[in-house]
Write a protein that holds these residues in place. Structure first.
Motif, PDB file in Angstrom:
ATOM      1  N   GLU A 195       0.836  -1.219   0.000  1.00 32.48           N
ATOM      2  CA  GLU A 195       0.000   0.000   0.000  1.00 32.48           C
ATOM      3  C   GLU A 195       0.862   1.257   0.000  1.00 32.48           C
ATOM      4  O   GLU A 195       0.539   2.252  -0.661  1.00 32.48           O
ATOM      5  CB  GLU A 195      -0.923   0.003   1.228  1.00 32.48           C
ATOM      6  N   THR A 196       1.967   1.217   0.748  1.00 35.37           N
ATOM      7  CA  THR A 196       2.886   2.364   0.786  1.00 35.37           C
ATOM      8  C   THR A 196       3.465   2.633  -0.596  1.00 35.37           C
ATOM      9  O   THR A 196       3.567   3.786  -1.032  1.00 35.37           O
ATOM     10  CB  THR A 196       4.017   2.105   1.802  1.00 35.37           C
ATOM     11  N   ALA A 197       3.848   1.572  -1.294  1.00 36.41           N
ATOM     12  CA  ALA A 197       4.408   1.715  -2.647  1.00 36.41           C
ATOM     13  C   ALA A 197       3.384   2.341  -3.594  1.00 36.41           C
ATOM     14  O   ALA A 197       3.731   3.220  -4.397  1.00 36.41           O
ATOM     15  CB  ALA A 197       4.849   0.347  -3.169  1.00 36.41           C
ATOM     16  N   ARG A 198       2.129   1.900  -3.499  1.00 38.49           N
ATOM     17  CA  ARG A 198       1.085   2.496  -4.345  1.00 38.49           C
ATOM     18  C   ARG A 198       0.969   3.992  -4.077  1.00 38.49           C
ATOM     19  O   ARG A 198       0.853   4.799  -5.006  1.00 38.49           O
ATOM     20  CB  ARG A 198      -0.263   1.828  -4.052  1.00 38.49           C
ATOM     21  N   GLU A 199       1.006   4.363  -2.800  1.00 43.84           N
ATOM     22  CA  GLU A 199       0.864   5.787  -2.446  1.00 43.84           C
ATOM     23  C   GLU A 199       2.062   6.590  -2.951  1.00 43.84           C
ATOM     24  O   GLU A 199       1.904   7.719  -3.435  1.00 43.84           O
ATOM     25  CB  GLU A 199       0.722   5.909  -0.922  1.00 43.84           C
ATOM     26  N   LEU A 200       3.259   6.015  -2.820  1.00 44.28           N
ATOM     27  CA  LEU A 200       4.459   6.719  -3.283  1.00 44.28           C
ATOM     28  C   LEU A 200       4.441   6.915  -4.796  1.00 44.28           C
ATOM     29  O   LEU A 200       4.866   7.964  -5.297  1.00 44.28           O
ATOM     30  CB  LEU A 200       5.712   5.946  -2.864  1.00 44.28           C
ATOM     31  N   ARG A 201       3.941   5.926  -5.517  1.00 47.42           N
ATOM     32  CA  ARG A 201       3.892   6.046  -6.986  1.00 47.42           C
ATOM     33  C   ARG A 201       2.949   7.159  -7.436  1.00 47.42           C
ATOM     34  O   ARG A 201       3.117   7.725  -8.522  1.00 47.42           O
ATOM     35  CB  ARG A 201       3.450   4.709  -7.598  1.00 47.42           C
ATOM     36  N   GLN A 202       1.949   7.469  -6.624  1.00 46.41           N
ATOM     37  CA  GLN A 202       1.048   8.582  -6.968  1.00 46.41           C
ATOM     38  C   GLN A 202       1.801   9.903  -6.955  1.00 46.41           C
ATOM     39  O   GLN A 202       1.531  10.795  -7.771  1.00 46.41           O
ATOM     40  CB  GLN A 202      -0.121   8.630  -5.985  1.00 46.41           C
ATOM     41  N   SER A 203       2.757  10.041  -6.030  1.00 38.93           N
ATOM     42  CA  SER A 203       3.565  11.268  -5.953  1.00 38.93           C
ATOM     43  C   SER A 203       4.727  11.249  -6.933  1.00 38.93           C
ATOM     44  O   SER A 203       5.085  12.271  -7.507  1.00 38.93           O
ATOM     45  CB  SER A 203       4.131  11.454  -4.536  1.00 38.93           C
ATOM     46  N   LYS A 204       5.325  10.064  -7.088  1.00 38.43           N
ATOM     47  CA  LYS A 204       6.520   9.941  -7.932  1.00 38.43           C
ATOM     48  C   LYS A 204       6.360   8.707  -8.819  1.00 38.43           C
ATOM     49  O   LYS A 204       6.755   7.598  -8.438  1.00 38.43           O
ATOM     50  CB  LYS A 204       7.776   9.839  -7.056  1.00 38.43           C
ATOM     51  N   PRO A 205       5.780   8.866 -10.009  1.00 40.77           N
ATOM     52  CA  PRO A 205       5.457   7.715 -10.882  1.00 40.77           C
ATOM     53  C   PRO A 205       6.661   6.916 -11.355  1.00 40.77           C
ATOM     54  O   PRO A 205       6.503   5.767 -11.795  1.00 40.77           O
ATOM     55  CB  PRO A 205       4.744   8.374 -12.075  1.00 40.77           C
ATOM     56  N   ASN A 206       7.874   7.483 -11.285  1.00 42.68           N
ATOM     57  CA  ASN A 206       9.058   6.768 -11.779  1.00 42.68           C
ATOM     58  C   ASN A 206       9.686   5.824 -10.747  1.00 42.68           C
ATOM     59  O   ASN A 206      10.661   5.129 -11.050  1.00 42.68           O
ATOM     60  CB  ASN A 206      10.119   7.764 -12.251  1.00 42.68           C
ATOM     61  N   LEU A 207       9.159   5.829  -9.539  1.00 38.91           N
ATOM     62  CA  LEU A 207       9.751   4.995  -8.500  1.00 38.91           C
ATOM     63  C   LEU A 207       9.587   3.511  -8.820  1.00 38.91           C
ATOM     64  O   LEU A 207       8.561   3.072  -9.327  1.00 38.91           O
ATOM     65  CB  LEU A 207       9.109   5.295  -7.141  1.00 38.91           C
ATOM     66  N   ARG A 208      10.640   2.742  -8.463  1.00 39.67           N
ATOM     67  CA  ARG A 208      10.601   1.287  -8.556  1.00 39.67           C
ATOM     68  C   ARG A 208      10.937   0.713  -7.176  1.00 39.67           C
ATOM     69  O   ARG A 208      11.635   1.361  -6.386  1.00 39.67           O
ATOM     70  CB  ARG A 208      11.605   0.767  -9.598  1.00 39.67           C
ATOM     71  N   PHE A 209      10.472  -0.507  -6.920  1.00 39.56           N
ATOM     72  CA  PHE A 209      10.613  -1.077  -5.587  1.00 39.56           C
ATOM     73  C   PHE A 209      11.294  -2.434  -5.666  1.00 39.56           C
ATOM     74  O   PHE A 209      10.787  -3.361  -6.300  1.00 39.56           O
ATOM     75  CB  PHE A 209       9.236  -1.192  -4.915  1.00 39.56           C
ATOM     76  N   GLU A 210      12.474  -2.516  -5.050  1.00 36.84           N
ATOM     77  CA  GLU A 210      13.197  -3.782  -4.980  1.00 36.84           C
ATOM     78  C   GLU A 210      13.005  -4.364  -3.586  1.00 36.84           C
ATOM     79  O   GLU A 210      13.245  -3.687  -2.576  1.00 36.84           O
ATOM     80  CB  GLU A 210      14.683  -3.574  -5.293  1.00 36.84           C
ATOM     81  N   VAL A 211      12.564  -5.618  -3.543  1.00 36.51           N
ATOM     82  CA  VAL A 211      12.192  -6.265  -2.278  1.00 36.51           C
ATOM     83  C   VAL A 211      13.189  -7.378  -1.962  1.00 36.51           C
ATOM     84  O   VAL A 211      13.457  -8.234  -2.812  1.00 36.51           O
ATOM     85  CB  VAL A 211      10.768  -6.854  -2.362  1.00 36.51           C
ATOM     86  N   ALA A 212      13.726  -7.359  -0.751  1.00 39.27           N
ATOM     87  CA  ALA A 212      14.693  -8.380  -0.329  1.00 39.27           C
ATOM     88  C   ALA A 212      13.965  -9.556   0.297  1.00 39.27           C
ATOM     89  O   ALA A 212      13.195  -9.391   1.247  1.00 39.27           O
ATOM     90  CB  ALA A 212      15.685  -7.786   0.672  1.00 39.27           C
ATOM     91  N   ALA A 213      14.201 -10.749  -0.231  1.00 38.48           N
ATOM     92  CA  ALA A 213      13.655 -11.985   0.335  1.00 38.48           C
ATOM     93  C   ALA A 213      14.805 -12.846   0.835  1.00 38.48           C
ATOM     94  O   ALA A 213      15.805 -13.011   0.142  1.00 38.48           O
ATOM     95  CB  ALA A 213      12.841 -12.742  -0.707  1.00 38.48           C
TER      96      ALA A 213
END
Length: 352
Positions: free
Chosen positions: A184-202
Motif C-alpha cells: 500500500e505504501t508503494a502504491r501511495e508513493l507512486r502517486q507522488s513519484k510515478p518513476n519509482l521502482r521497488f526492490e524487495v529483499a527476500a
C-alpha cells in the motif's frame, strides 16, 4: 565455530542450531532452525510442547556428553532457562553466553541472576559490557560479527534515485503482517513519484513465494523480489523501509537512509509494551540514544505515515545527509572486523 576450528584445537561440537552450524559440526548436531524460529507470544504458546521436549532433550544431551563448555547463543527465552537449570544440576559446568539477550531492554533486574548462572558473557555492543560488568557478570565486548560479513558484500555501485528498497523481514509471519502495508505504501508513493521502482529483499525462495502471493496482478510490475540480495539492494536503493531486526543495523552500515516498520499480533504487542523499558525499538536508535531513524510500530505502521517519511528522505537532501552522518557514528560503536576470532579466543581462554 569456524574460528574455534581454525585455532587448531581438537574440538568436537554437539548441540542445536541452523544448517551452517551443522555443516561445521557434523552429524551429531541438530538443525532445528525451521521449528525453533517462531516469533510472538501466541506462536510460542502454540509450540510449547515442542519446546518443552527440546529443553529436556538438550539437558539430557549435555548431562550425558559432559562438555568442556556450554556456549549459549542469543535466543533468551530458551537459553536463559537452560542456563539456570544447568547451574542447579551441574554447579561446576562452564557456561558461556554469546550475543547477549537484550535484558537491558525488558528486565534489567535479571542481570544479577544471570551473573549467578553464567561464567562469561560475550557481547556485541559496547554499552552491554559496561552494564553487565557493573552487575557482577564478567563480560567481554568482542565486536559485532555482522561487520566482517557485510564488509565482504561491499560493492562499488551508485544509488539509483528511483529505487526504494523494501525489507519486510526474514520470517513468514513478519512477511504476512508487514508486506501488505509496504504494498500500500508503494502504491501511495507512486502517486507522488510515478518513476519509482521497488526492490524487495527476500531471505529465501519460500519467502519470495509468500510475497508474490500477496501482490495483486495489477501491482506485479511495481515490485522486483530478489532472493539473497539484501546487501546489494541496500547499496543501490536511494531510500528504504526496513522491518525491525538485524537488518536495521545492516542498512545503517551500508548508509542507506530508511524508515523502520514493525507489526506483530496485538497480544504480543501489549505483552511487549508491559515488558520493554527502552525508548526505541531499532538498534540504530538504541545505540544513538535518540531517534535517528523514524519508527512506525503497530498502529503507527500506516501506509500514509511511511510514504511521508520516505518522501522526506527522497526530497530533503539535508535530512538524508544527517541520517547518514549518524549512521557513521553508530558504525564506529560496533568494533572492527574479527569479532568471531575474538569470541573464539575468549572461549578458549575460559576453558584453558
Amino acid at each position: 565455530m569456524r574460528a574455534l576450528r581454525n585455532a587448531d584445537v581438537d574440538l568436537r561440537f554437539i548441540g542445536r542450531g541452523g544448517p551452517q552450524m551443522k555443516a561445521v559440526a557434523g552429524a551429531n548436531f541438530q538443525d532445528w532452525i525451521e521449528k525453533s524460529g517462531v516469533l510472538g507470544l501466541w506462536e510460542v504458546i502454540k509450540h510449547y510442547g515442542y519446546f518443552r521436549k527440546q529443553f529436556h532433550e538438550t539437558l539430557y544431551e549435555i548431562d550425558s556428553s559432559k562438555p568442556t563448555a556450554v556456549v549459549l547463543i542469543d535466543y533468551p527465552g530458551f537459553n536463559l532457562r537452560l542456563a539456570r537449570t544447568l547451574r542447579k544440576q551441574s554447579p561446576s559446568q562452564k557456561i558461556i553466553y554469546y550475543i547477549s539477550p537484550q535484558v537491558w531492554a525488558w528486565n534489567r533486574g535479571r542481570i544479577k541472576k544471570m551473573a549467578r548462572w553464567l561464567d562469561l558473557m560475550l557481547c556485541i555492543f559496547p554499552f552491554e559490557a559496561d552494564l553487565y560488568n557493573e552487575s557482577g557478570l564478567r563480560t567481554i565486548f568482542v565486536g559485532h560479527p555482522m561487520i566482517e560479513r557485510l564488509r565482504e558484500h561491499k560493492i562499488d555501485i551508485e544509488r539509483d534515485p528511483n529505487v526504494i528498497g523494501l525489507f519486510p523481514g526474514s520470517r513468514a509471519r513478519e512477511i504476512r503482517k508487514i508486506f501488505p502495508i509496504l504494498i500500500e505504501t508503494a502504491r501511495e508513493l507512486r502517486q507522488s513519484k510515478p518513476n519509482l521502482r521497488f526492490e524487495v529483499a527476500a531471505a529465501s525462495d519460500e519467502l519470495a513465494r509468500e510475497m508474490e502471493n500477496l501482490v495483486d496482478s495489477q501491482d506485479r510490475n511495481l515490485f522486483e523480489i530478489k532472493v539473497g540480495q539484501t546487501a546489494k539492494i541496500m547499496q543501490r536503493a536511494f531510500v528504504g523501509i526496513v522491518a525491525s531486526g538485524s537488518a536495521t543495523l545492516e542498512a545503517a552500515y551500508f548508509r542507506m537512509p530508511f524508515a523502520l516498520i514493525y507489526k506483530v499480533a496485538w497480544p504480543t504487542y501489549f505483552a511487549g509494551r508491559l515488558l520493554v523499558t527502552v525508548k526505541y525499538l531499532g538498534m540504530p536508535n538504541v545505540l544513538a540514544n535518540k531517534e535517528v531513524v523514524p519508527e512506525f510500530i503497530q498502529h503507527r505502521a500506516q501506509p500514509h505515515n511511511l510514504a511521508s517519511a520516505v518522501l522526506r528522505l527522497l526530497d530533503d537532501s539535508m535530512a538524508r545527509q544527517e541520517m547518514i552522518w549518524e549512521f557513521d557514528k553508530i558504525g564506529g560503536q560496533l568494533g572492527e572486523s574479527g569479532a568471531s576470532d575474538r569470541a573464539a579466543r575468549a572461549i578458549l581462554a575460559e576453558i584453558a
